[in-house]
Scaffold this active site. Structure first.
Site, PDB file in Angstrom:
ATOM      1  N   GLU A 149      -2.510  -3.643  -6.471  1.00 34.39           N
ATOM      2  CA  GLU A 149      -2.013  -2.271  -6.497  1.00 34.39           C
ATOM      3  C   GLU A 149      -3.190  -1.338  -6.741  1.00 34.39           C
ATOM      4  O   GLU A 149      -4.192  -1.720  -7.346  1.00 34.39           O
ATOM      5  CB  GLU A 149      -0.999  -2.047  -7.628  1.00 34.39           C
ATOM      6  CG  GLU A 149       0.293  -2.787  -7.511  1.00 34.39           C
ATOM      7  CD  GLU A 149       1.175  -2.568  -8.739  1.00 34.39           C
ATOM      8  OE1 GLU A 149       0.934  -1.585  -9.485  1.00 34.39           O
ATOM      9  OE2 GLU A 149       2.086  -3.373  -8.959  1.00 34.39           O
ATOM     10  N   GLU A 157       1.326  -7.665 -13.388  1.00 38.81           N
ATOM     11  CA  GLU A 157       0.337  -7.335 -14.430  1.00 38.81           C
ATOM     12  C   GLU A 157       0.566  -8.149 -15.702  1.00 38.81           C
ATOM     13  O   GLU A 157       0.989  -7.631 -16.733  1.00 38.81           O
ATOM     14  CB  GLU A 157       0.358  -5.833 -14.709  1.00 38.81           C
ATOM     15  CG  GLU A 157      -0.054  -5.030 -13.483  1.00 38.81           C
ATOM     16  CD  GLU A 157       0.072  -3.525 -13.659  1.00 38.81           C
ATOM     17  OE1 GLU A 157       0.597  -3.083 -14.699  1.00 38.81           O
ATOM     18  OE2 GLU A 157      -0.345  -2.786 -12.742  1.00 38.81           O
TER      19      GLU A 157
END
Length: 464
Positions: free
Chosen positions: A410, A316
């Site tokens: 995810e 991320e």
């Protein structure tokens, strides 16, 4: 006499230990050389007798169950492999009610069939059948003369690929399924002492293993000490047919390798520290490369064992809570990504890595973190916002990827089969460890894992 009895008792005990656990499960030379492609697949049959000997029994890997047809000559048993694959061998394990005359036929579309084997004088038992390797999604046993007054009954219908079949590269495979099917994955959160807990849990719920297994180098002292355990699990998962991913939730180079989540993984470097980190010869730059020297040994072990790794070094990149993340622009997080890529590839010589550039759905401004198209193979988006798998996110991912594969890196809530059908370019979708079971019911998980457009481990081809 007593000595003789104890001797035979010992022999029986040893025999039981070696063979007893096998019970009625299957073992064959073909299985030792390759995977039974029919195991657990969908099947269609011409008929089933009323006694409960259902069609699925002949692909369950259990010799104590069987399929039985009604009492007439013309019958068929079709296995749907899910995707077109190279097949070259079939094993039929007959009950007493066998076919005296039958054929093996193959098809890619379940409409046009090719006969690859015929037997007009079968004597039952076990038929081990080989034929020239052919591409097929559907394999049929077509019977047209019974050997008894009963129908036909099979304990098992096994299908195998060619032992010399060339393996498919992981990235090539991911590209090939884009727009058609999605590999389902599972991340296995700490501890590294037990790096397959969530994978095994989903197997207990669905009866299937995820197609993608994911592990992490991690940061706590216990997990750092158990990194090799995680790496050995990665090799085991690969050997069992899974796609493997390795991530890095690690501490910054200002600290020791073993550290904490808060104040470690979740921390911030000053601008001066960042410049030192990304400048060749800087103190933190040298410290980070020393870390990479350490991390490279694990990846090198996997390369030495012919394991291809989806490598996601920076989780991320737009999520500013992490020490590596939240710095847009060419000298920000993207620069650290490039530095890491070049050191592992050019200096350490690793060639088994498929590079994953990962973002979160905090906004849609992802291009400002792009390390450069030469530095990544797959664009992955972590979907956690409550609005879920929106068309806007999907289309933005396609635009950012510019023809490269995209993936759901995810998620907590699993995408439904209908959502994946509407957004078919997601090449894989990985749910996050314990959130999988907190945010989805068992029934919802089962629905996803059993969907025809979702690929589980048993449906993957041989990969390299």
């Amino acid at each position: 006499m007593v000595k003789l009895n104890y001797t035979w008792l010992l022999v029986l005990v040893m025999f039981s230990l070696v063979f007893g656990s096998v019970g009625m499960s299957l073992g064959s030379q073909a299985e030792a050389a390759d995977i039974n492609l029919a195991r657990g697949k969908n099947v269609v049959v011409s008929s089933t007798e009323a006694s409960g000997n259902i069609a699925a029994n002949a692909v369950d890997g259990n010799l104590s169950t069987r399929w039985a047809s009604t009492n007439s000559d013309t019958q068929y048993y079709i296995v749907d492999l899910g995707t077109a694959q190279s097949v070259s061998s079939v094993i039929l394990r007959w009950e007493a009610a066998y076919a005296k005359q039958f054929q093996i036929q193959t098809s890619t579309d379940n409409v046009n069939w090719t006969t690859v084997y015929s037997n007009y004088s079968n004597t039952g038992g076990t038929n081990t059948i080989t034929f020239p390797s052919t591409t097929a999604r559907y394999v049929k046993m077509y019977a047209f003369q019974r050997a008894t007054t009963y129908g036909y009954s099979l304990y098992e219908f096994e299908i195998y690929g060619s032992g010399t079949q060339a393996a498919t590269g992981v990235l090539d495979y991911i590209k090939s399924i884009s727009g058609k099917q999605t590999v389902i994955g599972m991340h296995n959160r700490e501890p590294n002492a037990t790096p397959a807990v969530q994978t095994e849990k989903v197997k207990s719920i669905t009866g299937k293993y995820p197609g993608l297994w994911s592990g992490d180098l991690l940061f706590s002292a216990n997990d750092v000490n158990n990194r090799w355990n995680m790496i050995y699990e990665a090799k085991k998962q690969w050997d069992n047919g899974a796609i493997v991913q390795v991530m890095m939730h690690v501490t910054p180079p200002t600290q020791a390798d073993a550290g904490n989540w808060e104040g470690g993984v979740v921390s911030h470097l000053s601008d001066a520290q960042w410049k030192d980190l990304t400048t060749n010869g800087g103190t933190l730059n040298k410290a980070w490369k020393a870390r990479l020297d350490n991390y490279a040994q694990y990846l090198q072990y996997l390369e030495d064992n012919k394991v291809t790794v989806l490598f996601r070094p920076f989780h991320e990149m737009n999520q500013g809570v992490f020490w590596w993340a939240g710095r847009p622009g060419s000298t920000g997080t993207a620069e650290l990504y490039r530095l890491t890529h070049d050191y592992l590839v050019n200096t350490k010589g690793l060639s088994n890595l498929v590079w994953v550039w990962d973002m979160q759905d905090l906004d849609l401004n992802w291009n400002v973190y792009n390390p450069g198209n030469a530095y990544w193979d797959i664009f992955a988006l972590d979907v956690y916002n409550p609005d879920g798998f929106t068309t806007q996110k999907y289309n933005t991912a396609l635009s950012v990827a510019n023809g490269k594969p995209i993936a759901i890196g995810e998620c907590d809530v699993l995408p439904t089969p209908s959502q994946l059908a509407a957004q078919p370019k997601w090449a894989f979708a990985m749910s996050w460890a314990e959130l999988t079971f907190e945010k989805n019911t068992n029934a919802q998980i089962q629905t996803v894992y059993n969907a025809s457009n979702v690929i589980t481990r048993d449906e993957l081809p041989k990969l390299k």
